[in-house]
Design a protein around this motif. Sequence first.
Motif, PDB file in Angstrom:
ATOM      1  N   TYR A  95       0.849  -1.198   0.000  1.00 27.90           N
ATOM      2  CA  TYR A  95       0.000   0.000   0.000  1.00 27.90           C
ATOM      3  C   TYR A  95       0.883   1.247   0.000  1.00 27.90           C
ATOM      4  CZ  TYR A  95       0.923   1.168   4.940  1.00 27.90           C
ATOM      5  OH  TYR A  95       1.527   1.538   6.119  1.00 27.90           O
ATOM      6  N   GLY A  96       0.298   2.351  -0.441  1.00 24.39           N
ATOM      7  CA  GLY A  96       0.961   3.643  -0.314  1.00 24.39           C
ATOM      8  C   GLY A  96       1.944   3.991  -1.408  1.00 24.39           C
ATOM      9  N   GLY A  97       1.980   3.267  -2.512  1.00 20.64           N
ATOM     10  CA  GLY A  97       2.899   3.577  -3.601  1.00 20.64           C
ATOM     11  C   GLY A  97       3.014   2.418  -4.563  1.00 20.64           C
ATOM     12  N   SER A  98       3.719   2.652  -5.661  1.00 17.85           N
ATOM     13  CA  SER A  98       3.853   1.618  -6.690  1.00 17.85           C
ATOM     14  C   SER A  98       5.045   0.702  -6.461  1.00 17.85           C
ATOM     15  CB  SER A  98       3.977   2.271  -8.072  1.00 17.85           C
ATOM     16  OG  SER A  98       5.100   3.141  -8.117  1.00 17.85           O
ATOM     17  N   ASP A  99       6.054   1.169  -5.700  1.00 18.19           N
ATOM     18  CA  ASP A  99       7.208   0.315  -5.428  1.00 18.19           C
ATOM     19  C   ASP A  99       6.801  -0.826  -4.493  1.00 18.19           C
ATOM     20  OD1 ASP A  99       8.846   1.927  -6.938  1.00 18.19           O
ATOM     21  OD2 ASP A  99       9.547   3.109  -5.227  1.00 18.19           O
ATOM     22  N   PRO A 100       7.183  -2.045  -4.821  1.00 20.28           N
ATOM     23  CA  PRO A 100       6.775  -3.161  -3.957  1.00 20.28           C
ATOM     24  C   PRO A 100       7.450  -3.104  -2.600  1.00 20.28           C
ATOM     25  CG  PRO A 100       8.364  -3.901  -5.590  1.00 20.28           C
ATOM     26  CD  PRO A 100       8.005  -2.505  -5.963  1.00 20.28           C
ATOM     27  N   ALA A 101       6.734  -3.527  -1.578  1.00 18.74           N
ATOM     28  CA  ALA A 101       7.365  -3.784  -0.291  1.00 18.74           C
ATOM     29  C   ALA A 101       8.189  -5.066  -0.429  1.00 18.74           C
ATOM     30  CB  ALA A 101       6.312  -3.945   0.800  1.00 18.74           C
ATOM     31  N   ILE A 102       9.226  -5.198   0.387  1.00 11.13           N
ATOM     32  CA  ILE A 102      10.135  -6.344   0.302  1.00 11.13           C
ATOM     33  C   ILE A 102      10.042  -7.154   1.584  1.00 11.13           C
ATOM     34  CG2 ILE A 102      12.540  -7.078   0.088  1.00 11.13           C
ATOM     35  CD1 ILE A 102      13.048  -4.428  -1.417  1.00 11.13           C
ATOM     36  N   ILE A 103       9.817  -8.459   1.440  1.00  8.64           N
ATOM     37  CA  ILE A 103       9.887  -9.379   2.573  1.00  8.64           C
ATOM     38  C   ILE A 103      11.216 -10.117   2.472  1.00  8.64           C
ATOM     39  CG2 ILE A 103       8.879 -11.384   3.693  1.00  8.64           C
ATOM     40  CD1 ILE A 103       6.152 -10.459   2.822  1.00  8.64           C
ATOM     41  N   SER A 104      12.071  -9.915   3.453  1.00  4.89           N
ATOM     42  CA  SER A 104      13.429 -10.457   3.429  1.00  4.89           C
ATOM     43  C   SER A 104      13.552 -11.638   4.387  1.00  4.89           C
ATOM     44  CB  SER A 104      14.435  -9.365   3.814  1.00  4.89           C
ATOM     45  OG  SER A 104      15.731  -9.912   3.982  1.00  4.89           O
ATOM     46  N   GLY A 105      14.287 -12.661   3.941  1.00  2.00           N
ATOM     47  CA  GLY A 105      14.550 -13.811   4.797  1.00  2.00           C
ATOM     48  C   GLY A 105      15.779 -13.643   5.663  1.00  2.00           C
ATOM     49  N   ALA A 106      16.368 -12.436   5.651  1.00  3.78           N
ATOM     50  CA  ALA A 106      17.615 -12.204   6.364  1.00  3.78           C
ATOM     51  C   ALA A 106      17.430 -11.264   7.543  1.00  3.78           C
ATOM     52  CB  ALA A 106      18.661 -11.620   5.409  1.00  3.78           C
ATOM     53  N   GLN A 107      18.363 -11.368   8.483  1.00  5.51           N
ATOM     54  CA  GLN A 107      18.428 -10.446   9.609  1.00  5.51           C
ATOM     55  C   GLN A 107      19.819  -9.820   9.663  1.00  5.51           C
ATOM     56  OE1 GLN A 107      17.309 -12.197  13.355  1.00  5.51           O
ATOM     57  NE2 GLN A 107      15.150 -11.780  13.028  1.00  5.51           N
ATOM     58  N   PRO A 108      19.921  -8.568  10.122  1.00  5.39           N
ATOM     59  CA  PRO A 108      21.235  -7.914  10.181  1.00  5.39           C
ATOM     60  C   PRO A 108      22.119  -8.512  11.262  1.00  5.39           C
ATOM     61  CG  PRO A 108      19.533  -6.513  11.154  1.00  5.39           C
ATOM     62  CD  PRO A 108      18.818  -7.672  10.523  1.00  5.39           C
ATOM     63  N   VAL A 109      23.431  -8.419  11.036  1.00  3.60           N
ATOM     64  CA  VAL A 109      24.433  -8.846  12.003  1.00  3.60           C
ATOM     65  C   VAL A 109      25.280  -7.635  12.373  1.00  3.60           C
ATOM     66  CG1 VAL A 109      26.341 -10.428  12.482  1.00  3.60           C
ATOM     67  CG2 VAL A 109      24.530 -11.109  10.896  1.00  3.60           C
ATOM     68  N   SER A 110      25.567  -7.467  13.636  1.00  3.88           N
ATOM     69  CA  SER A 110      26.385  -6.331  14.083  1.00  3.88           C
ATOM     70  C   SER A 110      27.340  -6.808  15.177  1.00  3.88           C
ATOM     71  CB  SER A 110      25.499  -5.194  14.605  1.00  3.88           C
ATOM     72  OG  SER A 110      24.705  -5.641  15.693  1.00  3.88           O
ATOM     73  N   GLY A 111      28.174  -5.886  15.644  1.00  2.00           N
ATOM     74  CA  GLY A 111      29.107  -6.214  16.712  1.00  2.00           C
ATOM     75  C   GLY A 111      30.331  -6.963  16.249  1.00  2.00           C
ATOM     76  N   TRP A 112      30.808  -6.679  15.041  1.00  2.70           N
ATOM     77  CA  TRP A 112      31.957  -7.378  14.484  1.00  2.70           C
ATOM     78  C   TRP A 112      33.263  -6.960  15.167  1.00  2.70           C
ATOM     79  CZ3 TRP A 112      31.343 -11.360  11.257  1.00  2.70           C
ATOM     80  CH2 TRP A 112      30.144 -11.464  10.531  1.00  2.70           C
ATOM     81  N   THR A 113      34.128  -7.928  15.415  1.00  3.36           N
ATOM     82  CA  THR A 113      35.472  -7.670  15.923  1.00  3.36           C
ATOM     83  C   THR A 113      36.457  -8.529  15.133  1.00  3.36           C
ATOM     84  OG1 THR A 113      35.278  -9.391  17.628  1.00  3.36           O
ATOM     85  CG2 THR A 113      34.673  -7.127  18.257  1.00  3.36           C
ATOM     86  N   ILE A 114      37.722  -8.154  15.137  1.00  3.29           N
ATOM     87  CA  ILE A 114      38.732  -8.926  14.416  1.00  3.29           C
ATOM     88  C   ILE A 114      39.017 -10.231  15.165  1.00  3.29           C
ATOM     89  CG2 ILE A 114      41.144  -8.984  13.689  1.00  3.29           C
ATOM     90  CD1 ILE A 114      41.021  -6.007  13.221  1.00  3.29           C
ATOM     91  N   TYR A 115      38.983 -11.331  14.435  1.00  2.00           N
ATOM     92  CA  TYR A 115      39.392 -12.628  14.990  1.00  2.00           C
ATOM     93  C   TYR A 115      40.878 -12.858  14.716  1.00  2.00           C
ATOM     94  CZ  TYR A 115      40.007 -17.663  15.403  1.00  2.00           C
ATOM     95  OH  TYR A 115      40.488 -18.915  15.731  1.00  2.00           O
ATOM     96  N   SER A 116      41.257 -12.748  13.442  1.00  2.00           N
ATOM     97  CA  SER A 116      42.664 -12.913  13.055  1.00  2.00           C
ATOM     98  C   SER A 116      42.820 -12.443  11.619  1.00  2.00           C
ATOM     99  CB  SER A 116      43.097 -14.375  13.182  1.00  2.00           C
ATOM    100  OG  SER A 116      44.414 -14.551  12.719  1.00  2.00           O
ATOM    101  N   GLY A 117      43.793 -11.558  11.381  1.00  2.00           N
ATOM    102  CA  GLY A 117      44.019 -11.083  10.019  1.00  2.00           C
ATOM    103  C   GLY A 117      42.779 -10.444   9.436  1.00  2.00           C
ATOM    104  N   ASN A 118      42.311 -10.977   8.301  1.00  3.10           N
ATOM    105  CA  ASN A 118      41.106 -10.458   7.646  1.00  3.10           C
ATOM    106  C   ASN A 118      39.843 -11.214   8.042  1.00  3.10           C
ATOM    107  OD1 ASN A 118      42.488  -8.456   6.237  1.00  3.10           O
ATOM    108  ND2 ASN A 118      42.958  -9.842   4.527  1.00  3.10           N
ATOM    109  N   ILE A 119      39.947 -12.066   9.042  1.00  6.01           N
ATOM    110  CA  ILE A 119      38.776 -12.807   9.527  1.00  6.01           C
ATOM    111  C   ILE A 119      38.158 -12.056  10.705  1.00  6.01           C
ATOM    112  CG2 ILE A 119      37.939 -14.965  10.523  1.00  6.01           C
ATOM    113  CD1 ILE A 119      40.198 -16.415   9.094  1.00  6.01           C
ATOM    114  N   TYR A 120      36.866 -11.802  10.590  1.00  2.72           N
ATOM    115  CA  TYR A 120      36.117 -11.104  11.637  1.00  2.72           C
ATOM    116  C   TYR A 120      35.088 -12.059  12.228  1.00  2.72           C
ATOM    117  CZ  TYR A 120      38.046  -6.655   9.963  1.00  2.72           C
ATOM    118  OH  TYR A 120      38.885  -5.637   9.622  1.00  2.72           O
ATOM    119  N   LYS A 121      34.633 -11.734  13.436  1.00  2.00           N
ATOM    120  CA  LYS A 121      33.627 -12.575  14.091  1.00  2.00           C
ATOM    121  C   LYS A 121      32.574 -11.705  14.754  1.00  2.00           C
ATOM    122  CE  LYS A 121      35.920 -13.042  18.596  1.00  2.00           C
ATOM    123  NZ  LYS A 121      36.353 -13.991  19.652  1.00  2.00           N
ATOM    124  N   ALA A 122      31.380 -12.295  14.926  1.00  2.52           N
ATOM    125  CA  ALA A 122      30.284 -11.618  15.623  1.00  2.52           C
ATOM    126  C   ALA A 122      29.388 -12.682  16.231  1.00  2.52           C
ATOM    127  CB  ALA A 122      29.486 -10.728  14.666  1.00  2.52           C
TER     128      ALA A 122
END
Length: 286
Positions: A95-122
């Motif tokens: 509703y409210g416009g011609s652009d479709p609303a999007i239903i996503s199967g994903a959730q955001p991830v945050s709180g990343w820190t370096i594990y080693s080198g170019n590998i990060y973890k969260a």
Amino acid sequence: MKTKRWKFGLHVVFGMWLLCSNSPLFATNYYLSNAGNDANTGITISSPWATIDKLNTVVFQPGDSILFSSGNVFSGQLTINANGSELQPLVIATYGGSDPAIISGAQPVSGWTIYSGNIYKATFAVTPSQFFINQQPLLLARFPNSGYYHHQQAAGNYAFIDSALTQPDHYWDGAGIRMRSADRRYEYNTVSKFENDTVYFTNAAILDVTPGMGYYLDNIFTELDTAGEWYYDSSTSTIYCYSFSGTDPQQQITETGIYDYGILFQNGGSNCTIENLQFEKQNKDA
């Protein structure tokens, strides 16, 4: 007397209208918006809800409309617990416009820190099936990093032998196997045991494996060695990613795919109309 007859006639006509009317007399519109709040009523444009989780508390009725704000993105899996009817379909739309609303199967991830080198973890509590950085899907850590290995010998439908696997015994225990088990047949399995160049399957393949077919192994942390790969450790609820060109994922849009479907119809989904909606990042299907 005339007055009583007039009242009785009105009641009969009104009752027949309730039974025969094509109009969904008690239908409700439910509105969802990124600017909404789950504490709202959810049944007017000016008072929308915010999440699919809130929608999933509703027992829908024939004639109801579930309306998502145009251009907004909603994370989750909408569960439909009712069907529409031929005269009163259940409508799921934008509703409210011609652009479709999007239903996503994903959730955001945050709180990343370096594990080693170019590998990060969260930390992430739910086991994901996909991982995205800036809309780009990453590969589950795999071996080889590209292409396939080809085994020399098969042992029925429960194992294959490949002398090119030079890792120590039990190195591949628990890894995933993506293999071509026969001509035009692809299967996924896991390694129950790796010993003496032999990969044993956790579950028997559907058919006896044809010798010489291609395969690769994945979902093992020690193979997280190339930019654009990821791995999830369910024992610690930790997701790891090998970032592109050393970029900090904390500064990127990172998401994990955790929902199998955009809309899950529990009772068949008959007489339901879906209009102008877009689905993305579901693990299985819209």
